[in-house]
Scaffold this motif. Sequence first.
Motif, PDB file in Angstrom:
ATOM      1  N   SER A  53       0.859  -1.370  -0.082  1.00  0.00           N
ATOM      2  CA  SER A  53       0.039  -0.071  -0.005  1.00  0.00           C
ATOM      3  C   SER A  53       0.789   1.231  -0.090  1.00  0.00           C
ATOM      4  CB  SER A  53      -1.010   0.089   1.221  1.00  0.00           C
ATOM      5  OG  SER A  53      -0.230   0.148   2.408  1.00  0.00           O
ATOM      6  N   GLU A  54       2.109   1.208   0.455  1.00  0.00           N
ATOM      7  CA  GLU A  54       3.132   2.236   0.237  1.00  0.00           C
ATOM      8  C   GLU A  54       3.409   2.577  -1.118  1.00  0.00           C
ATOM      9  OE1 GLU A  54       4.281   3.916   3.021  1.00  0.00           O
ATOM     10  OE2 GLU A  54       3.222   2.893   4.469  1.00  0.00           O
ATOM     11  N   SER A  55       3.471   3.970  -1.559  1.00  0.00           N
ATOM     12  CA  SER A  55       3.928   4.429  -2.720  1.00  0.00           C
ATOM     13  C   SER A  55       5.498   4.044  -2.886  1.00  0.00           C
ATOM     14  CB  SER A  55       3.943   5.881  -2.832  1.00  0.00           C
ATOM     15  OG  SER A  55       4.313   6.485  -2.055  1.00  0.00           O
ATOM     16  N   GLY A  56       5.788   3.846  -4.159  1.00  0.00           N
ATOM     17  CA  GLY A  56       7.041   3.301  -4.494  1.00  0.00           C
ATOM     18  C   GLY A  56       7.342   2.220  -4.860  1.00  0.00           C
ATOM     19  N   LYS A  60      11.598  -2.792  -1.986  1.00  0.00           N
ATOM     20  CA  LYS A  60      12.937  -2.154  -1.226  1.00  0.00           C
ATOM     21  C   LYS A  60      12.411  -1.996   0.069  1.00  0.00           C
ATOM     22  CE  LYS A  60      15.182   0.071  -5.010  1.00  0.00           C
ATOM     23  NZ  LYS A  60      15.583   1.257  -5.699  1.00  0.00           N
ATOM     24  N   LYS A  61      11.002  -1.807   0.704  1.00  0.00           N
ATOM     25  CA  LYS A  61      10.604  -1.743   1.783  1.00  0.00           C
ATOM     26  C   LYS A  61      10.552  -2.958   2.830  1.00  0.00           C
ATOM     27  CE  LYS A  61       8.445   2.477   0.696  1.00  0.00           C
ATOM     28  NZ  LYS A  61       7.355   3.508   0.790  1.00  0.00           N
ATOM     29  N   GLY A  70      15.078   1.294  27.665  1.00  0.00           N
ATOM     30  CA  GLY A  70      13.695   2.167  27.868  1.00  0.00           C
ATOM     31  C   GLY A  70      12.573   1.275  28.233  1.00  0.00           C
ATOM     32  N   GLY A  71      11.326   1.748  28.298  1.00  0.00           N
ATOM     33  CA  GLY A  71      10.280   1.212  28.643  1.00  0.00           C
ATOM     34  C   GLY A  71      10.172   0.753  29.861  1.00  0.00           C
ATOM     35  N   CYS A  72       9.090   0.207  30.361  1.00  0.00           N
ATOM     36  CA  CYS A  72       8.834  -0.035  31.502  1.00  0.00           C
ATOM     37  C   CYS A  72       9.676  -1.285  32.349  1.00  0.00           C
ATOM     38  CB  CYS A  72       7.391  -0.271  32.116  1.00  0.00           C
ATOM     39  SG  CYS A  72       6.532  -1.383  31.280  1.00  0.00           S
ATOM     40  N   SER A  73      10.471  -2.151  31.426  1.00  0.00           N
ATOM     41  CA  SER A  73      10.972  -3.358  31.980  1.00  0.00           C
ATOM     42  C   SER A  73      12.749  -3.101  31.614  1.00  0.00           C
ATOM     43  CB  SER A  73      10.616  -4.314  31.421  1.00  0.00           C
ATOM     44  OG  SER A  73       9.218  -4.763  31.390  1.00  0.00           O
ATOM     45  N   GLY A  74      13.091  -2.084  30.900  1.00  0.00           N
ATOM     46  CA  GLY A  74      14.481  -1.882  30.751  1.00  0.00           C
ATOM     47  C   GLY A  74      14.704  -1.863  29.389  1.00  0.00           C
ATOM     48  N   PHE A  75      14.298  -2.615  28.477  1.00  0.00           N
ATOM     49  CA  PHE A  75      14.630  -2.677  26.908  1.00  0.00           C
ATOM     50  C   PHE A  75      12.984  -2.558  26.294  1.00  0.00           C
ATOM     51  CE2 PHE A  75      18.414  -4.551  28.791  1.00  0.00           C
ATOM     52  CZ  PHE A  75      19.498  -3.952  27.880  1.00  0.00           C
ATOM     53  N   GLN A  76      13.036  -1.809  25.149  1.00  0.00           N
ATOM     54  CA  GLN A  76      11.625  -1.906  24.283  1.00  0.00           C
ATOM     55  C   GLN A  76      11.992  -2.324  22.929  1.00  0.00           C
ATOM     56  OE1 GLN A  76      10.122   1.839  24.853  1.00  0.00           O
ATOM     57  NE2 GLN A  76      11.884   2.924  24.167  1.00  0.00           N
ATOM     58  N   TYR A  77      11.135  -3.037  22.376  1.00  0.00           N
ATOM     59  CA  TYR A  77      10.969  -3.098  20.877  1.00  0.00           C
ATOM     60  C   TYR A  77      10.736  -2.363  20.106  1.00  0.00           C
ATOM     61  CZ  TYR A  77      10.818  -8.000  22.811  1.00  0.00           C
ATOM     62  OH  TYR A  77      11.246  -9.342  23.367  1.00  0.00           O
ATOM     63  N   LYS A  78      11.242  -1.754  19.095  1.00  0.00           N
ATOM     64  CA  LYS A  78      10.601  -0.859  18.455  1.00  0.00           C
ATOM     65  C   LYS A  78      10.456  -1.399  16.718  1.00  0.00           C
ATOM     66  CE  LYS A  78      11.013   2.999  20.623  1.00  0.00           C
ATOM     67  NZ  LYS A  78      10.043   4.012  20.461  1.00  0.00           N
ATOM     68  N   PHE A  79       9.400  -0.895  15.991  1.00  0.00           N
ATOM     69  CA  PHE A  79       8.824  -1.531  15.003  1.00  0.00           C
ATOM     70  C   PHE A  79       8.765  -0.379  13.832  1.00  0.00           C
ATOM     71  CE2 PHE A  79       7.459  -4.418  17.861  1.00  0.00           C
ATOM     72  CZ  PHE A  79       7.644  -5.597  17.622  1.00  0.00           C
ATOM     73  N   LEU A  80       9.502  -0.320  12.594  1.00  0.00           N
ATOM     74  CA  LEU A  80       9.512   0.652  11.824  1.00  0.00           C
ATOM     75  C   LEU A  80       9.533  -0.005  10.247  1.00  0.00           C
ATOM     76  CD1 LEU A  80       9.986   4.054  10.966  1.00  0.00           C
ATOM     77  CD2 LEU A  80      12.409   3.177  11.285  1.00  0.00           C
ATOM     78  N   ILE A  81       8.652   0.835   9.432  1.00  0.00           N
ATOM     79  CA  ILE A  81       8.851   0.540   7.827  1.00  0.00           C
ATOM     80  C   ILE A  81       9.732   1.402   7.443  1.00  0.00           C
ATOM     81  CG2 ILE A  81       7.354   0.571   5.722  1.00  0.00           C
ATOM     82  CD1 ILE A  81       6.314  -1.476   7.771  1.00  0.00           C
ATOM     83  N   ASP A  82      10.887   0.579   6.642  1.00  0.00           N
ATOM     84  CA  ASP A  82      11.914   1.317   6.307  1.00  0.00           C
ATOM     85  C   ASP A  82      12.452   0.817   4.964  1.00  0.00           C
ATOM     86  OD1 ASP A  82      14.386   2.892   6.497  1.00  0.00           O
ATOM     87  OD2 ASP A  82      15.436   1.584   7.935  1.00  0.00           O
ATOM     88  N   ASP A  83      13.304   1.661   4.429  1.00  0.00           N
ATOM     89  CA  ASP A  83      13.969   1.185   3.102  1.00  0.00           C
ATOM     90  C   ASP A  83      15.295   1.482   2.999  1.00  0.00           C
ATOM     91  OD1 ASP A  83      14.025   4.014   2.799  1.00  0.00           O
ATOM     92  OD2 ASP A  83      12.678   4.287   1.171  1.00  0.00           O
ATOM     93  N   GLN A  84      15.935   1.661   3.969  1.00  0.00           N
ATOM     94  CA  GLN A  84      17.468   1.780   3.887  1.00  0.00           C
ATOM     95  C   GLN A  84      18.110   0.750   4.710  1.00  0.00           C
ATOM     96  OE1 GLN A  84      18.743   4.322   2.252  1.00  0.00           O
ATOM     97  NE2 GLN A  84      16.984   4.722   1.614  1.00  0.00           N
ATOM     98  N   LEU A  85      18.899  -0.124   3.961  1.00  0.00           N
ATOM     99  CA  LEU A  85      19.706  -1.303   4.629  1.00  0.00           C
ATOM    100  C   LEU A  85      20.884  -0.717   5.114  1.00  0.00           C
ATOM    101  CD1 LEU A  85      18.834  -4.269   2.352  1.00  0.00           C
ATOM    102  CD2 LEU A  85      18.427  -4.056   4.709  1.00  0.00           C
ATOM    103  N   ARG A 101       9.778  -9.032   4.407  1.00  0.00           N
ATOM    104  CA  ARG A 101      11.162  -9.080   5.162  1.00  0.00           C
ATOM    105  C   ARG A 101      11.040  -8.090   6.364  1.00  0.00           C
ATOM    106  NH1 ARG A 101      15.775  -6.728   1.662  1.00  0.00           N
ATOM    107  NH2 ARG A 101      14.196  -4.825   1.338  1.00  0.00           N
ATOM    108  N   VAL A 102      11.695  -8.814   7.230  1.00  0.00           N
ATOM    109  CA  VAL A 102      11.944  -8.264   8.523  1.00  0.00           C
ATOM    110  C   VAL A 102      13.720  -8.102   8.714  1.00  0.00           C
ATOM    111  CG1 VAL A 102      11.984  -8.629  11.035  1.00  0.00           C
ATOM    112  CG2 VAL A 102       9.980  -9.400   9.683  1.00  0.00           C
ATOM    113  N   VAL A 103      13.943  -6.833   8.993  1.00  0.00           N
ATOM    114  CA  VAL A 103      15.406  -6.590   8.943  1.00  0.00           C
ATOM    115  C   VAL A 103      15.879  -6.393  10.405  1.00  0.00           C
ATOM    116  CG1 VAL A 103      17.257  -5.065   8.383  1.00  0.00           C
ATOM    117  CG2 VAL A 103      15.646  -5.969   6.906  1.00  0.00           C
TER     118      VAL A 103
END
Length: 150
Positions: A53-56, A60-61, A70-85, A101-103
Amino acid sequence: MAKLVMQRAFVTLNTKGLVRWMSAPSASKAPAATGGVGVTEACAKRLEEIVGSESGDKSKKFLRVSVEGGGCSGFQYKFLIDDQLGPEDKSFGHPQYSNARVVVDSSSLEYLEGATVDFQTELIRSAFRILQNPKADHGCSCGASFTIKL
């Protein structure tokens, strides 16, 4: 006497804003993540929907998963749609979904190795989540943060 069987259900909005009721899927069976990160079918399917659904150029995404302090337990997971390896990124996928793909960067992989990325839909949210992280000792109730095993 009749038995009443209850199922979990959730509401979703499709692209036209229509509401539909669906029964909750059973827990996704995650592929074994040996030496990397597993990707469930639910994760791969949703990721292909988002990337498509993303343009382009959709090939590559990808979904970038990282671990930060960070987070309430010390480490936190971050999720982001990206296109730069990056030069130290590792790519993981699902055999049935070639565009999903999950990077993970090498420093985050130290905390995620053997874990599985899933996509879960509940009444209050839909989100990518980390399941079965062998490096995590405890997590918060929402699943966004964790403490590491020492």
